[in-house]
Design a protein around this motif. Structure first.
Motif, PDB file in Angstrom:
ATOM      1  N   UNK A 100      -8.560   3.027   8.344  1.00 26.21           N
ATOM      2  CA  UNK A 100      -7.281   3.729   8.360  1.00 26.21           C
ATOM      3  C   UNK A 100      -6.823   3.860   9.805  1.00 26.21           C
ATOM      4  N   UNK A 101      -5.605   3.440  10.098  1.00 27.91           N
ATOM      5  CA  UNK A 101      -5.165   3.333  11.478  1.00 27.91           C
ATOM      6  C   UNK A 101      -4.623   4.630  12.066  1.00 27.91           C
ATOM      7  N   UNK A 135      -4.035   0.294  -3.785  1.00 28.14           N
ATOM      8  CA  UNK A 135      -3.744  -1.072  -3.374  1.00 28.14           C
ATOM      9  C   UNK A 135      -2.548  -1.070  -2.450  1.00 28.14           C
ATOM     10  N   UNK A 136      -1.955  -2.221  -2.280  1.00 28.35           N
ATOM     11  CA  UNK A 136      -0.830  -2.271  -1.366  1.00 28.35           C
ATOM     12  C   UNK A 136      -0.339  -3.669  -1.109  1.00 28.35           C
ATOM     13  N   UNK A 137       0.216  -3.844   0.088  1.00 29.73           N
ATOM     14  CA  UNK A 137       0.878  -5.086   0.465  1.00 29.73           C
ATOM     15  C   UNK A 137       0.307  -5.614   1.776  1.00 29.73           C
ATOM     16  N   UNK A 138       0.081  -6.922   1.845  1.00 33.55           N
ATOM     17  CA  UNK A 138      -0.415  -7.561   3.063  1.00 33.55           C
ATOM     18  C   UNK A 138       0.728  -7.673   4.068  1.00 33.55           C
ATOM     19  N   UNK A 139       0.492  -7.217   5.296  1.00 28.69           N
ATOM     20  CA  UNK A 139       1.495  -7.282   6.364  1.00 28.69           C
ATOM     21  C   UNK A 139       1.205  -8.398   7.356  1.00 28.69           C
ATOM     22  N   UNK A 140      -0.072  -8.671   7.604  1.00 26.02           N
ATOM     23  CA  UNK A 140      -0.453  -9.686   8.591  1.00 26.02           C
ATOM     24  C   UNK A 140      -1.754 -10.321   8.153  1.00 26.02           C
ATOM     25  N   UNK A 141      -1.749 -11.658   8.082  1.00 32.54           N
ATOM     26  CA  UNK A 141      -2.925 -12.378   7.594  1.00 32.54           C
ATOM     27  C   UNK A 141      -3.874 -12.785   8.716  1.00 32.54           C
ATOM     28  N   UNK A 157      -7.085  -8.278   7.565  1.00 32.91           N
ATOM     29  CA  UNK A 157      -5.659  -8.243   7.224  1.00 32.91           C
ATOM     30  C   UNK A 157      -5.111  -6.864   7.543  1.00 32.91           C
ATOM     31  N   UNK A 158      -3.927  -6.834   8.144  1.00 29.23           N
ATOM     32  CA  UNK A 158      -3.192  -5.576   8.287  1.00 29.23           C
ATOM     33  C   UNK A 158      -2.433  -5.350   6.993  1.00 29.23           C
ATOM     34  N   UNK A 159      -2.473  -4.118   6.482  1.00 24.07           N
ATOM     35  CA  UNK A 159      -1.875  -3.843   5.177  1.00 24.07           C
ATOM     36  C   UNK A 159      -1.179  -2.489   5.176  1.00 24.07           C
ATOM     37  N   UNK A 160      -0.297  -2.335   4.209  1.00 23.57           N
ATOM     38  CA  UNK A 160       0.218  -1.019   3.836  1.00 23.57           C
ATOM     39  C   UNK A 160      -0.566  -0.609   2.604  1.00 23.57           C
ATOM     40  N   UNK A 161      -1.267   0.520   2.675  1.00 20.11           N
ATOM     41  CA  UNK A 161      -2.202   0.927   1.615  1.00 20.11           C
ATOM     42  C   UNK A 161      -1.728   2.216   0.956  1.00 20.11           C
ATOM     43  N   UNK A 162      -1.748   2.235  -0.377  1.00 22.47           N
ATOM     44  CA  UNK A 162      -1.358   3.420  -1.147  1.00 22.47           C
ATOM     45  C   UNK A 162      -2.476   3.786  -2.112  1.00 22.47           C
ATOM     46  N   UNK A 163      -2.780   5.083  -2.187  1.00 19.08           N
ATOM     47  CA  UNK A 163      -3.748   5.581  -3.171  1.00 19.08           C
ATOM     48  C   UNK A 163      -2.978   6.060  -4.399  1.00 19.08           C
ATOM     49  N   UNK A 164      -3.489   5.739  -5.585  1.00 23.52           N
ATOM     50  CA  UNK A 164      -2.827   6.132  -6.830  1.00 23.52           C
ATOM     51  C   UNK A 164      -2.548   7.630  -6.850  1.00 23.52           C
ATOM     52  N   UNK A 165      -1.396   7.992  -7.370  1.00 21.99           N
ATOM     53  CA  UNK A 165      -0.974   9.393  -7.293  1.00 21.99           C
ATOM     54  C   UNK A 165      -1.770  10.314  -8.213  1.00 21.99           C
ATOM     55  N   UNK A 166      -2.354   9.761  -9.279  1.00 24.69           N
ATOM     56  CA  UNK A 166      -3.053  10.628 -10.235  1.00 24.69           C
ATOM     57  C   UNK A 166      -4.583  10.553 -10.118  1.00 24.69           C
ATOM     58  N   UNK A 219      -1.599   9.571  -3.834  1.00 32.21           N
ATOM     59  CA  UNK A 219      -0.156   9.495  -3.663  1.00 32.21           C
ATOM     60  C   UNK A 219       0.305   9.188  -2.259  1.00 32.21           C
ATOM     61  N   UNK A 220      -0.627   9.110  -1.279  1.00 34.86           N
ATOM     62  CA  UNK A 220      -0.254   8.875   0.109  1.00 34.86           C
ATOM     63  C   UNK A 220      -0.306   7.386   0.445  1.00 34.86           C
ATOM     64  N   UNK A 221       0.462   7.033   1.482  1.00 35.41           N
ATOM     65  CA  UNK A 221       0.519   5.649   1.967  1.00 35.41           C
ATOM     66  C   UNK A 221       0.325   5.647   3.473  1.00 35.41           C
ATOM     67  N   UNK A 222      -0.388   4.661   3.995  1.00 34.89           N
ATOM     68  CA  UNK A 222      -0.527   4.525   5.449  1.00 34.89           C
ATOM     69  C   UNK A 222      -0.807   3.067   5.794  1.00 34.89           C
TER      70      UNK A 222
END
Length: 634
Positions: free
Chosen positions: A307-308, A350-356, A272-281, A316-319
């Motif tokens: 990681x693409x 965690x994050x959001x699924x972009x492509x299944x 799955x292609x995703x937008x991934x975020x690591x918890x800020x704390x 706190x970062x997202x990619x």
């Protein structure tokens, strides 16, 4: 009517199960071990009625750190949450982790419940409330109401119930226009019924006796009966807690995380292609190739994070990233997921699924990164174009492209037509469009195949369509014809006499070849209806190397007509033979073979060859007494 699910969250032994019992009268701890140990281990389920008859489901989740995976399965489908914090203990590790999980999974509504106020003095309760307020700053609970309660003194319960109702009334309703899906969170067997699965219904509605499919196995199941909150119903709706009786399945054939849904509505995948975020704390980061636990719906999986555009994703970062899983699952675009470290088990993001259904991407590939951007926030036209390009060679219909790309199917044909007008997509048939770059690929392949053929066979008018299909590696004949039809329309190729050639190709005869053409045509004109057998005629000219090729070119051009393996005639004589048959058919109801032979003044063998050729091409029809003109014969 609107339906919804209320869930609990919070540290172990902070009174979540007792709180539900006070609200509903239902004890959600059903296991002997839960009773013995006094803690929730598995998911518990209850329901509550609101003043206007609305019945909401309630999911109780375990608070112990060892059972976070069970808690994650329970969060799926929650519309609102009660974050429970005990007044005598305050914020604890699972308070924080559960809040993180709820935030990652997109829960957007809730209430903070301070329990056990009877076990703490008012000052301590106020201090705990202040601490919680500080904890939830910047989260969906920042402005949530706070309700202190004591289950044992029955204090605050009515206020909590009223608060939940006020929040529930403002919740948006679930859309029932989407296809239903039910992520399974529990499987068990009932005597006399067989296998039963439970879960929260996502999207749509499901009916009794409806045929559905079990994913990712992708096999059919029959729904014999449906229950909602222990009541038999004919159909269930999105947002309800549902139990389905699947009598044709054994308990061991289904597991938590499987999904019951409509046929062809889900697509098993291991990426799955995703937008991934690591918890800020968090104190941790995610490195490229990290092995993690992935939680989505009610499923737990192992997989790697690719990681693409970087080597490490920090707090706190997202990619953009690609999840490469160790077993098949089914996802939906837009679905939220959580990742936890493989060891030690700890929620890190965690994050959001972009492509299944993505292809495997190379890292730092700008095209892949731009594709992820479009999948996340692109226009409808951009997403359809991208879907067509990424599914190159699959020949998916518009509906299939929409399903794999989570595009709304309404108005999709209009979008495709707009892209076709801009020459971005190419229409192959009513519901099949491919990307222009893919069409260009088939054009170049066809041109290369025909160039090679024309070079090797300069005297042949073209290649047979079956051979061209094969050489272009298009196994589906209908698709091949659709592609060739586009190439004809775009004047890349032409078809004459059943042969395909490049549009501008013409047979160009050399001087000696031209002489052979005249010799052959004159021969067959002279012979008329008494031609020499083809094999013998070619044998007479065996010393002329080009003679067979020139002879074949005349057959391809229909200057000569091959009647059968033995005889050919000049086109003029073939037309004379047809005219003769018409003249006889106007005077006689049936034309006998002998009569036709005599009328032409030819041999019986040639007459038979002519008449059988007429039959084959739909000019005549054989009867008991001879032949007649077909109704469409010309």
């Amino acid at each position: 009517m609107k339906y919804g699910i209320i869930g609990t969250a919070g540290h172990v032994d902070h009174g979540k199960t007792c709180l539900i019992r006070a609200l509903t009268g239902i004890d959600t701890d059903r296991l002997k071990e839960e009773k013995k140990r006094g803690i929730t281990i598995e998911l518990g389920f209850a329901w509550m009625d609101f003043p206007k008859g609305e019945r909401v489901g309630i999911v109780d989740v375990p608070g112990h750190e060892k059972f976070v995976k069970n808690m994650l399965a329970g969060v799926a489908g929650m519309d609102m949450v009660m974050l429970v914090v005990a007044a005598d203990e305050g914020i604890m590790p699972q308070t924080v982790e559960h809040l993180d999980i709820l935030s990652i999974l997109g829960v957007r509504c809730g209430v903070i419940v301070i329990t056990k106020t009877d076990a703490a003095d008012p000052e301590l309760t106020e201090l705990v409330e202040e601490d919680v307020r500080e904890l939830v700053k910047g989260t969906f609970l920042e402005d949530a109401p706070v309700v202190p309660v004591s289950v044992y003194r029955n204090q605050g319960i009515d206020r909590l119930r009223d608060t939940l109702y006020q929040l529930y009334r403002d919740l948006p309703g679930h859309k029932e226009t989407r296809a239903f899906r039910l992520p399974v969170d529990r499987v068990f067997t009932l005597k006399g019924f067989g296998t039963v699965v439970t879960g929260t219904l996502f999207g749509g509605r499901i009916k009794k006796e409806q045929e559905a499919y079990l994913y990712p196995e992708n096999t059919s199941v029959k729904i014999r009966s449906i229950q909602v909150h222990e009541t038999n119903v004919e159909e269930a709706h999105a947002g309800q807690r549902v139990a389905l009786n699947l009598p044709d399945r054994k308990k061991q054939e289904i597991r938590r995380g499987d999904v019951v849904a409509l046929k062809n509505s889900m697509y098993p995948t291991m990426m799955a292609d995703v937008s991934l975020t690591v918890l800020r704390h968090t104190q941790r980061s995610v490195k490229n190739g990290s092995r993690v636990h992935v939680y989505h719906g009610t499923r737990e999986l192992l997989g790697k994070v690719i990681l693409l555009d970087r080597d490490e994703l920090k707090a706190g970062e997202t990619c953009y990233a690609q999840l490469r899983l160790e077993e098949e699952t089914v996802l939906e675009k837009g679905e939220r997921f959580v990742i936890r470290f493989y060891s030690p088990a700890e929620t890190i993001g965690g994050g959001t699924v972009l492509d299944i259904c993505p292809r495997k991407h190379k890292r730092n590939d700008q095209k892949a990164l731009e594709a992820c951007r479009i999948k996340e926030s692109g226009t409808r036209e951009e997403m359809l174009e991208l879907s067509a390009w990424e599914h190159w060679g699959s020949f998916f219909t518009l509906e299939e492209l929409a399903g794999r790309s989570a595009l709304d199917k309404s108005g999709l044909k209009h979008t495709a037509e707009k892209l076709a007008e801009r020459k971005i997509l190419v229409r192959l048939n009513e519901n099949l469009y491919i990307h222009r770059q893919e069409m260009d690929f088939y054009r170049k392949r066809a041109e290369a195949v025909l160039d090679e053929f024309h070079k090797a066979n300069p005297l042949k008018e073209g290649m047979g369509i079956e051979e061209l299909r094969s050489r272009m590696k298009l196994a589906d004949g209908k698709l091949a014809d659709d592609i060739l039809a586009v190439l004809k329309t775009e004047k890349v190729i032409k078809e004459e006499h059943g042969l395909i050639s490049k549009k501008r190709f013409r047979v160009v005869l050399k001087e000696d070849e031209d002489a052979m053409v005249k010799e052959i045509l004159n021969h067959y004109l002279d012979e008329g209806f008494a031609p020499l057998a083809t094999e013998l005629y070619l044998k007479e000219h065996r010393n002329q190397k080009k003679f067979p090729a020139v002879f074949t070119s005349l057959l391809n051009k229909k200057a000569l007509i091959r009647l059968d393996v033995q005889y050919c005639v000049h086109r003029d004589y073939y037309e004379k033979a047809k005219t003769a048959f018409r003249e006889m058919a106007e005077k006689k109801p049936e034309v006998a073979l002998g009569e036709y032979r005599d009328y032409l003044g030819c041999s019986r063998k040639v007459a038979v060859a002519l008449l059988e050729h007429f039959d084959k091409n739909g000019f005549t029809r054989k009867t008991e007494g001879g032949r007649v003109l077909k109704a469409s014969g010309k």
